[in-house]
Motif scaffolding. Structure first.
Motif, PDB file in Angstrom:
ATOM      1  N   ARG A 200       0.837  -1.213   0.000  1.00 56.99           N
ATOM      2  CA  ARG A 200       0.000   0.000   0.000  1.00 56.99           C
ATOM      3  C   ARG A 200       0.866   1.254   0.000  1.00 56.99           C
ATOM      4  O   ARG A 200       0.441   2.314  -0.476  1.00 56.99           O
ATOM      5  CB  ARG A 200      -0.911   0.015   1.230  1.00 56.99           C
ATOM      6  N   TRP A 201       2.069   1.153   0.567  1.00 57.18           N
ATOM      7  CA  TRP A 201       2.930   2.320   0.731  1.00 57.18           C
ATOM      8  C   TRP A 201       4.134   2.309  -0.209  1.00 57.18           C
ATOM      9  O   TRP A 201       4.571   3.368  -0.661  1.00 57.18           O
ATOM     10  CB  TRP A 201       3.432   2.392   2.185  1.00 57.18           C
ATOM     11  N   VAL A 202       4.671   1.125  -0.469  1.00 58.97           N
ATOM     12  CA  VAL A 202       5.884   1.019  -1.285  1.00 58.97           C
ATOM     13  C   VAL A 202       5.723  -0.119  -2.282  1.00 58.97           C
ATOM     14  O   VAL A 202       5.301  -1.219  -1.908  1.00 58.97           O
ATOM     15  CB  VAL A 202       7.126   0.759  -0.395  1.00 58.97           C
ATOM     16  N   ALA A 203       6.055   0.151  -3.538  1.00 59.21           N
ATOM     17  CA  ALA A 203       6.026  -0.882  -4.569  1.00 59.21           C
ATOM     18  C   ALA A 203       7.392  -1.530  -4.694  1.00 59.21           C
ATOM     19  O   ALA A 203       8.423  -0.863  -4.547  1.00 59.21           O
ATOM     20  CB  ALA A 203       5.599  -0.282  -5.904  1.00 59.21           C
ATOM     21  N   GLY A 204       7.406  -2.830  -4.951  1.00 60.90           N
ATOM     22  CA  GLY A 204       8.653  -3.551  -5.123  1.00 60.90           C
ATOM     23  C   GLY A 204       8.799  -4.077  -6.533  1.00 60.90           C
ATOM     24  O   GLY A 204       7.816  -4.194  -7.273  1.00 60.90           O
ATOM     25  N   PRO A 205      10.015  -4.392  -6.961  1.00 57.76           N
ATOM     26  CA  PRO A 205      10.233  -4.910  -8.321  1.00 57.76           C
ATOM     27  C   PRO A 205       9.501  -6.230  -8.540  1.00 57.76           C
ATOM     28  O   PRO A 205       9.319  -7.006  -7.597  1.00 57.76           O
ATOM     29  CB  PRO A 205      11.754  -5.103  -8.384  1.00 57.76           C
ATOM     30  N   PRO A 206       9.095  -6.507  -9.770  1.00 56.74           N
ATOM     31  CA  PRO A 206       8.446  -7.790 -10.063  1.00 56.74           C
ATOM     32  C   PRO A 206       9.447  -8.939 -10.015  1.00 56.74           C
ATOM     33  O   PRO A 206      10.663  -8.722 -10.059  1.00 56.74           O
ATOM     34  CB  PRO A 206       7.904  -7.593 -11.482  1.00 56.74           C
TER      35      PRO A 206
END
Length: 421
Positions: A200-206
């Protein structure tokens, strides 16, 4: 104009303003929490332990650059490409290579400082560095997708946890040594790291194998180390040949003078996506509005800080000297609120190889400037910022000319870029 379109446009402008205000509020929180943590530590920790902790803190800052192989910049640059230019394999490979190198660097620096490299403090330092490195990569990837909220807040959150930990030790009457401070710091990083795992706050690499080229990571490491040296070397250079009283006044003036550009940088982090979308081939100069707004924001912040240091100067033992140094630094750091936009845009758009050469030129020029100033004005090394103000402006204007095809300052003065309807 269509009323619905006008309403949507106004709502969008309002959102942009609120987004910018949020970034500035975040930076203010970081500063206040950081100063509170320093004050509490200075009041409750012996000078020797506080000095030891400060050394560990400094070592971790430079070791971080090596631990992540300068890759936060690459993670931000390639996060939004299609297909994604960064994958989880890049995180694993970067830390697998960078952390051992950072451990060796940390051990070497600590050995020079006559601090132990075997024992609890070093183990805590390495554990904290590992968490910090992972966080830095994940937050940088999220920044590239336009989500910089936690990136701007995490420093303040960590300082707040440090304040709570130090206050708890003081309330219990427990002994607070450098090891305990490092333990509290590790806890702070673990808690913020846990927040970084919340999508919800930080996106991570796929998921996927590493996509970044090792050569680009090597260039990014060199560039990041040179920029770290450029931004952090002034106090170290001054400390070599000036008395401690002057060094204290210099640090106070430097922290205050640097603050507006730090606020502007936090604001620009929220504009990473538009900056990544800048097309050098078809640029009409409209992106320079962001540089103009950053400079105007810096002017307002500088005016406020000038009042603060002028009022506080009579209360400090080194206040008058700090005020003099601040006034000499002011032109450089005021212009920096304008050039920081260019620095960030170039870091996102220029080739990694050219970034390294330009950073090396900046470092060499700064050191030569110090040599010239010290020889001509002994006891006044802060005069170097007069030279730096001119040299930095010229360097960044030339670099932006190479990227966009025109000199930004000339275009802004003429006001010849098209206006938004």
């Amino acid at each position: 104009m269509n009323i619905l379109h006008r309403t949507v446009e106004l709502a969008g402008m309002r959102a942009v303003r609120l987004h910018g205000v949020g970034a500035l509020a975040s930076r203010l929180y970081v500063y206040l929490a950081g100063f509170a943590a320093l004050f509490l530590m200075a009041a409750n920790v012996s000078p020797s332990d506080f000095g030891e902790y400060s050394i560990y803190q400094s070592v971790m800052e430079v070791a971080l650059v090596v631990a992540v192989l300068g890759s936060p910049l690459l993670f931000a640059r390639h996060a939004a490409t299609v297909p994604p230019g960064v994958r989880r394999g890049d995180v694993v490979r970067t830390l697998a290579i960078g952390l051992p190198l950072a451990a060796l660097l940390s051990a070497a620096v600590l050995r020079i400082q006559h601090l132990p490299v075997v024992g609890a403090p070093f183990a805590l330092l390495m554990a904290t560095l590992a968490v910090f490195s992972f966080m830095s990569l994940r937050l940088s990837y999220s920044r590239g997708l336009g989500r910089a909220g936690l990136l701007n807040l995490e420093g303040g959150i960590r300082s707040t946890i440090l304040v709570i930990g130090v206050a708890a030790f003081a309330a219990w009457g427990a002994e607070l040594r450098a090891t305990q401070l490092l333990l509290i710091k590790l806890l702070a990083f673990v808690l913020v790291g846990a927040a970084c795992m919340q999508t919800r706050w930080v996106a991570g690499p796929p998921a996927g194998r590493a996509a970044l080229a090792l050569a680009s990571q090597g260039s990014a490491t060199v560039y990041s180390l040179l920029m770290f040296l450029l931004r952090k070397s002034d106090l170290l250079v001054v400390a070599f040949f000036m008395p401690l009283g002057y060094v204290g006044a210099f640090k106070i003036a430097f922290l205050l003078a640097e603050a507006p550009s730090q606020f502007v940088q936090a604001f620009l982090y929220t504009k990473t996506r538009p900056m990544l979308g800048t097309d050098a081939a078809s640029s009409d100069g409209s992106e320079l509005r962001l540089a103009k707004h950053s400079f105007l924001l810096g002017c307002a912040l500088f005016a406020g800080l000038a009042v603060v240091i002028a009022a506080a100067a009579p209360l400090l033992k080194v206040g008058r000297e700090a005020l003099e140094i601040f006034l000499c630094m002011a032109p450089y750091f005021l212009l920096r609120t304008y050039t920081v936009h260019h620095e960030m845009l170039l870091a996102l758009k220029a080739s990694m190889g050219s970034l390294g050469w330009w950073a090396l030129a900046e470092v060499v020029l700064r050191l030569l400037s110090y040599g010239a100033v010290v020889s001509m004005f002994p006891g006044k090394p802060h005069y170097v910022f007069f030279i730096a103000a001119v040299s930095d402006l010229l360097l960044y204007e030339v670099r932006m000319r190479a990227l966009l095809g025109f000199f930004p300052l000339a275009r802004l003065v003429r006001g010849s870029f098209p206006r938004l309807s």
